[in-house]
Design a protein around this motif. Structure first.
Motif, PDB file in Angstrom:
ATOM      1  N   MET A   1     -39.736  10.388  43.874  1.00  0.00           N
ATOM      2  CA  MET A   1     -40.696  11.469  43.715  1.00  0.00           C
ATOM      3  C   MET A   1     -41.572  11.185  42.494  1.00  0.00           C
ATOM      4  O   MET A   1     -41.080  10.983  41.392  1.00  0.00           O
ATOM      5  CB  MET A   1     -39.944  12.787  43.507  1.00  0.00           C
ATOM      6  N   THR A   2     -42.867  11.127  42.673  1.00  0.00           N
ATOM      7  CA  THR A   2     -43.776  10.885  41.567  1.00  0.00           C
ATOM      8  C   THR A   2     -43.934  12.160  40.735  1.00  0.00           C
ATOM      9  O   THR A   2     -43.679  13.264  41.206  1.00  0.00           O
ATOM     10  CB  THR A   2     -45.159  10.439  42.064  1.00  0.00           C
ATOM     11  N   ASN A   3     -44.387  11.958  39.480  1.00  0.00           N
ATOM     12  CA  ASN A   3     -44.604  13.118  38.619  1.00  0.00           C
ATOM     13  C   ASN A   3     -45.642  14.063  39.205  1.00  0.00           C
ATOM     14  O   ASN A   3     -45.504  15.289  39.145  1.00  0.00           O
ATOM     15  CB  ASN A   3     -45.053  12.652  37.231  1.00  0.00           C
ATOM     16  N   GLU A   4     -46.694  13.485  39.803  1.00  0.00           N
ATOM     17  CA  GLU A   4     -47.752  14.306  40.390  1.00  0.00           C
ATOM     18  C   GLU A   4     -47.224  15.110  41.571  1.00  0.00           C
ATOM     19  O   GLU A   4     -47.519  16.297  41.706  1.00  0.00           O
ATOM     20  CB  GLU A   4     -48.915  13.412  40.838  1.00  0.00           C
ATOM     21  N   SER A   5     -46.411  14.472  42.413  1.00  0.00           N
ATOM     22  CA  SER A   5     -45.886  15.182  43.579  1.00  0.00           C
ATOM     23  C   SER A   5     -44.884  16.249  43.170  1.00  0.00           C
ATOM     24  O   SER A   5     -44.782  17.295  43.809  1.00  0.00           O
ATOM     25  CB  SER A   5     -45.228  14.200  44.556  1.00  0.00           C
ATOM     26  N   MET A   7     -45.036  18.155  40.455  1.00  0.00           N
ATOM     27  CA  MET A   7     -45.801  19.338  40.057  1.00  0.00           C
ATOM     28  C   MET A   7     -46.365  20.050  41.282  1.00  0.00           C
ATOM     29  O   MET A   7     -46.363  21.280  41.354  1.00  0.00           O
ATOM     30  CB  MET A   7     -46.941  18.950  39.114  1.00  0.00           C
ATOM     31  N   GLU A   8     -46.848  19.296  42.244  1.00  0.00           N
ATOM     32  CA  GLU A   8     -47.373  19.900  43.477  1.00  0.00           C
ATOM     33  C   GLU A   8     -46.281  20.694  44.192  1.00  0.00           C
ATOM     34  O   GLU A   8     -46.530  21.786  44.724  1.00  0.00           O
ATOM     35  CB  GLU A   8     -47.928  18.816  44.402  1.00  0.00           C
ATOM     36  N   LYS A   9     -45.057  20.149  44.204  1.00  0.00           N
ATOM     37  CA  LYS A   9     -43.949  20.824  44.875  1.00  0.00           C
ATOM     38  C   LYS A   9     -43.525  22.088  44.125  1.00  0.00           C
ATOM     39  O   LYS A   9     -43.180  23.102  44.746  1.00  0.00           O
ATOM     40  CB  LYS A   9     -42.773  19.864  45.020  1.00  0.00           C
ATOM     41  N   ILE A  10     -43.554  22.039  42.797  1.00  0.00           N
ATOM     42  CA  ILE A  10     -43.209  23.215  42.003  1.00  0.00           C
ATOM     43  C   ILE A  10     -44.235  24.322  42.230  1.00  0.00           C
ATOM     44  O   ILE A  10     -43.883  25.503  42.415  1.00  0.00           O
ATOM     45  CB  ILE A  10     -43.132  22.863  40.504  1.00  0.00           C
ATOM     46  N   ILE A  11     -45.517  23.959  42.244  1.00  0.00           N
ATOM     47  CA  ILE A  11     -46.579  24.944  42.470  1.00  0.00           C
ATOM     48  C   ILE A  11     -46.475  25.530  43.874  1.00  0.00           C
ATOM     49  O   ILE A  11     -46.612  26.742  44.073  1.00  0.00           O
ATOM     50  CB  ILE A  11     -47.963  24.299  42.237  1.00  0.00           C
ATOM     51  N   SER A  12     -46.207  24.658  44.858  1.00  0.00           N
ATOM     52  CA  SER A  12     -46.073  25.116  46.245  1.00  0.00           C
ATOM     53  C   SER A  12     -44.876  26.044  46.410  1.00  0.00           C
ATOM     54  O   SER A  12     -44.970  27.110  47.029  1.00  0.00           O
ATOM     55  CB  SER A  12     -45.940  23.909  47.181  1.00  0.00           C
ATOM     56  N   LEU A  13     -43.739  25.641  45.850  1.00  0.00           N
ATOM     57  CA  LEU A  13     -42.532  26.472  45.921  1.00  0.00           C
ATOM     58  C   LEU A  13     -42.764  27.819  45.244  1.00  0.00           C
ATOM     59  O   LEU A  13     -42.347  28.865  45.755  1.00  0.00           O
ATOM     60  CB  LEU A  13     -41.366  25.744  45.246  1.00  0.00           C
ATOM     61  N   PHE A 257     -46.231  15.763  33.351  1.00  0.00           N
ATOM     62  CA  PHE A 257     -47.471  15.340  32.708  1.00  0.00           C
ATOM     63  C   PHE A 257     -47.236  14.874  31.273  1.00  0.00           C
ATOM     64  O   PHE A 257     -48.174  14.800  30.472  1.00  0.00           O
ATOM     65  CB  PHE A 257     -48.508  16.473  32.746  1.00  0.00           C
ATOM     66  N   GLY A 258     -45.985  14.554  30.927  1.00  0.00           N
ATOM     67  CA  GLY A 258     -45.675  13.973  29.626  1.00  0.00           C
ATOM     68  C   GLY A 258     -44.850  14.892  28.744  1.00  0.00           C
ATOM     69  O   GLY A 258     -44.512  16.022  29.115  1.00  0.00           O
ATOM     70  N   TRP A 259     -44.490  14.384  27.555  1.00  0.00           N
ATOM     71  CA  TRP A 259     -43.738  15.170  26.582  1.00  0.00           C
ATOM     72  C   TRP A 259     -44.668  16.207  25.959  1.00  0.00           C
ATOM     73  O   TRP A 259     -45.697  15.855  25.383  1.00  0.00           O
ATOM     74  CB  TRP A 259     -43.167  14.276  25.491  1.00  0.00           C
ATOM     75  N   ILE A 315     -38.741  23.273  36.627  1.00  0.00           N
ATOM     76  CA  ILE A 315     -38.823  21.824  36.841  1.00  0.00           C
ATOM     77  C   ILE A 315     -37.454  21.176  36.682  1.00  0.00           C
ATOM     78  O   ILE A 315     -37.045  20.331  37.487  1.00  0.00           O
ATOM     79  CB  ILE A 315     -39.845  21.196  35.866  1.00  0.00           C
ATOM     80  N   ASP A 316     -36.741  21.562  35.632  1.00  0.00           N
ATOM     81  CA  ASP A 316     -35.450  20.922  35.347  1.00  0.00           C
ATOM     82  C   ASP A 316     -34.402  21.258  36.394  1.00  0.00           C
ATOM     83  O   ASP A 316     -33.488  20.465  36.658  1.00  0.00           O
ATOM     84  CB  ASP A 316     -34.957  21.341  33.965  1.00  0.00           C
ATOM     85  N   ALA A 317     -34.526  22.450  37.008  1.00  0.00           N
ATOM     86  CA  ALA A 317     -33.544  22.881  38.008  1.00  0.00           C
ATOM     87  C   ALA A 317     -33.840  22.344  39.400  1.00  0.00           C
ATOM     88  O   ALA A 317     -32.968  22.367  40.278  1.00  0.00           O
ATOM     89  CB  ALA A 317     -33.492  24.409  38.053  1.00  0.00           C
ATOM     90  N   TYR A 318     -35.071  21.877  39.621  1.00  0.00           N
ATOM     91  CA  TYR A 318     -35.501  21.474  40.966  1.00  0.00           C
ATOM     92  C   TYR A 318     -34.794  20.185  41.402  1.00  0.00           C
ATOM     93  O   TYR A 318     -34.823  19.168  40.715  1.00  0.00           O
ATOM     94  CB  TYR A 318     -37.011  21.266  40.976  1.00  0.00           C
ATOM     95  N   GLN A 319     -34.158  20.247  42.563  1.00  0.00           N
ATOM     96  CA  GLN A 319     -33.502  19.066  43.143  1.00  0.00           C
ATOM     97  C   GLN A 319     -33.782  19.010  44.633  1.00  0.00           C
ATOM     98  O   GLN A 319     -33.897  20.047  45.298  1.00  0.00           O
ATOM     99  CB  GLN A 319     -31.988  19.105  42.919  1.00  0.00           C
ATOM    100  N   GLU A 320     -33.891  17.794  45.141  1.00  0.00           N
ATOM    101  CA  GLU A 320     -34.021  17.574  46.578  1.00  0.00           C
ATOM    102  C   GLU A 320     -32.788  16.816  47.059  1.00  0.00           C
ATOM    103  O   GLU A 320     -32.440  15.776  46.507  1.00  0.00           O
ATOM    104  CB  GLU A 320     -35.292  16.788  46.898  1.00  0.00           C
ATOM    105  N   VAL A 321     -32.127  17.369  48.073  1.00  0.00           N
ATOM    106  CA  VAL A 321     -30.898  16.778  48.604  1.00  0.00           C
ATOM    107  C   VAL A 321     -31.130  16.390  50.059  1.00  0.00           C
ATOM    108  O   VAL A 321     -31.567  17.223  50.862  1.00  0.00           O
ATOM    109  CB  VAL A 321     -29.717  17.769  48.507  1.00  0.00           C
ATOM    110  N   LYS A 322     -30.854  15.159  50.378  1.00  0.00           N
ATOM    111  CA  LYS A 322     -31.037  14.689  51.752  1.00  0.00           C
ATOM    112  C   LYS A 322     -29.751  14.902  52.541  1.00  0.00           C
ATOM    113  O   LYS A 322     -28.858  14.066  52.546  1.00  0.00           O
ATOM    114  CB  LYS A 322     -31.432  13.212  51.762  1.00  0.00           C
ATOM    115  N   GLY A 323     -29.679  16.057  53.187  1.00  0.00           N
ATOM    116  CA  GLY A 323     -28.544  16.346  54.063  1.00  0.00           C
ATOM    117  C   GLY A 323     -27.273  16.694  53.305  1.00  0.00           C
ATOM    118  O   GLY A 323     -27.161  16.572  52.103  1.00  0.00           O
ATOM    119  N   GLY A 324     -26.278  17.165  54.068  1.00  0.00           N
ATOM    120  CA  GLY A 324     -24.952  17.377  53.517  1.00  0.00           C
ATOM    121  C   GLY A 324     -24.671  18.755  52.955  1.00  0.00           C
ATOM    122  O   GLY A 324     -23.544  19.049  52.614  1.00  0.00           O
TER     123      GLY A 324
END
Length: 443
Positions: A1-5, A7-13, A257-259, A315-324
């Motif tokens: 997951m890229t940094n840009e994507s 942020m897009e996912k956080i905004i979308s969520l 987007f950095g520190w 951001i820190d809590a966001y995780q993506e899990v593939k199945g299971g």
């Protein structure tokens, strides 16, 4: 997951699940304005409660305050906010007329490559008028920081609370700055909320308390689950210090987007109370009963942005899990989103599910829901498969889900599922309230 994507996912969520909406969206929005939705306002309120509990409730030497947003304009003159020191250098492109902070650009416009007009100073205070006539005599300002209200009430609090130095005054409230380049979602906006504490100390003990509060504030974020590798203290170099500061550091987080800074800790010396003493004519000194001295206290400040902290936790809590994580074959092949928020921050604490949409399961589930919602924010959901319902709650960070099945009718037990461990436990309905009290209030 890229940094840009990310942020897009956080905004979308945030928009899809009701955390944060663009302000005035039906009119095309309003730049840098955001509204907190049903889940967002709960997360924000929980963040404030956890901070207040840590700073005020659990400490006998710190009290709270809620000062006015509009104050006498002389406050801002004394604080230095109306001088050139509280201003950004603004540059404007000759071609596209886009405006930027001078420090954020090179010699050419980053949009069209055009040349810039000469830089000019731009004060960040937001001006308004009090009364029916909009002239210079009616000018005042929306506060640029909450700490000035604390300084205004230094003597009031001292007189009514019987506190002795060292002591602190804490406040949560809105502030406003006319930012030239608001950016990165809710990270930099013109309207924002602060959680600040001003700690008044003997000048000789300022360094000791400065070091104490640096550690305390960093540990607060770590204890709420922020990953150690994503957060650190960053001491200011001498040339980076604000003109009033004896020492300063930032708590910085590794955003996509950095520190970037999420909270500042400063040794402000005696600058603030000295200035307000001078401009107001009031004696803001303190008589120390231990040393028999009279002096202007030094101030150790902790100043955090609630909106920035909220974005940090998302951001820190966001995780993506593939199945299971679910029981259905279809779902196990998909990417599932889990917000592993600390249970004290999670907007919804418990979700109640009847296994299927049938009586008497619905009746029993509703009874449990009605009982638990007296103590926690609880969601009731009977729509779609049990797997989909688990996924919806995982995506918004709900720590526990309670499932009522056909066995529950006979054995009077329900299945409690933990969001993080995925463990399921059968709990007696009569013990359910105590079970969750132990989960949320045992330390």
């Amino acid at each position: 997951m890229t940094n840009e994507s990310l942020m897009e996912k956080i905004i979308s969520l945030s928009k899809r699940r009701g955390f944060i909406f663009p302000s005035s969206e039906i009119y095309g929005g309003f730049e840098s304005g955001y509204d907190y939705g049903p889940l967002g306002v709960e997360l924000k309120n929980n963040l404030k409660k956890v901070w207040w509990k840590n700073i005020v409730q659990e400490r006998k030497e710190i009290v709270g305050l809620d000062a006015a947003i509009l104050m006498n304009p002389k406050v801002w003159e004394a604080s230095g906010h109306l001088s050139a020191g509280f201003a950004d250098c603004l540059v404007e492109c000759k071609n596209c007329h886009k405006r930027f902070k001078e420090t954020e650009t090179g010699n050419r416009c980053p949009v069209c490559g055009g040349e810039f007009l000469p830089a000019r100073k731009f004060n960040l205070m937001m001006k308004t008028y009090v009364g029916p006539i909009e002239d210079e005599s009616a000018v005042t300002y929306l506060r640029a920081e909450t700490c000035q209200g604390i300084y205004m009430n230094f003597l009031n609090v001292l007189n009514v609370s019987r506190l002795k130095i060292p002591f602190g005054i804490a406040q949560i409230g809105k502030s406003f700055r006319n930012e030239i380049t608001p950016s990165n979602f809710i990270f930099r906006t013109r309207e924002f909320e602060q959680m600040e504490m001003q700690f008044f100390v003997r000048p000789s003990e300022a360094e000791k308390w400065y070091e104490y509060w640096k550690k305390e504030r960093l540990n607060w974020y770590l204890n709420l689950g922020i990953k150690k590798e994503n957060i650190k203290l960053q001491e200011h170099k001498k040339e980076e210090l604000a003109h009033y500061a004896k020492a300063g550091c930032d708590i910085v987080y590794h955003f996509p987007f950095g520190w970037q800074e999420i909270e500042g800790i400063h040794n402000r010396g005696d600058w603030d109370l000295s200035r307000h003493s001078k401009y107001s004519g009031q004696d803001l000194s303190y008589f120390d009963p231990i040393t028999q001295e009279r002096y202007i206290p030094y101030i150790i400040e902790t100043s955090g942005g609630i909106d920035r902290a909220l974005l940090t936790f998302l951001i820190d809590a966001y995780q993506e899990v593939k199945g299971g994580r679910t029981t259905t074959t279809k779902a196990s092949k998909e990417v599932e989103v889990v917000l592993k928020l600390d249970k004290n921050l999670a907007p919804i604490k418990i979700a109640i599910f009847p296994l299927v949409k049938k009586e008497p399961l619905i009746k029993l589930a509703q009874e449990i829901y009605q009982d638990l919602k007296k103590y926690w924010l609880v969601d009731y959901d009977e729509t779609d498969s049990i797997g989909r319902r688990y996924r919806r709650q995982d995506e918004i960070g709900t720590p526990y889900a309670v499932t009522i099945d056909f066995e529950s009718i006979n054995d009077q037990k329900v299945t409690v599922r933990d969001r993080d461990t995925m463990k399921q436990e059968r709990v007696e309905i009569k013990n359910l309230r105590k079970y969750f009290f132990d989960k949320f209030y045992s330390f």
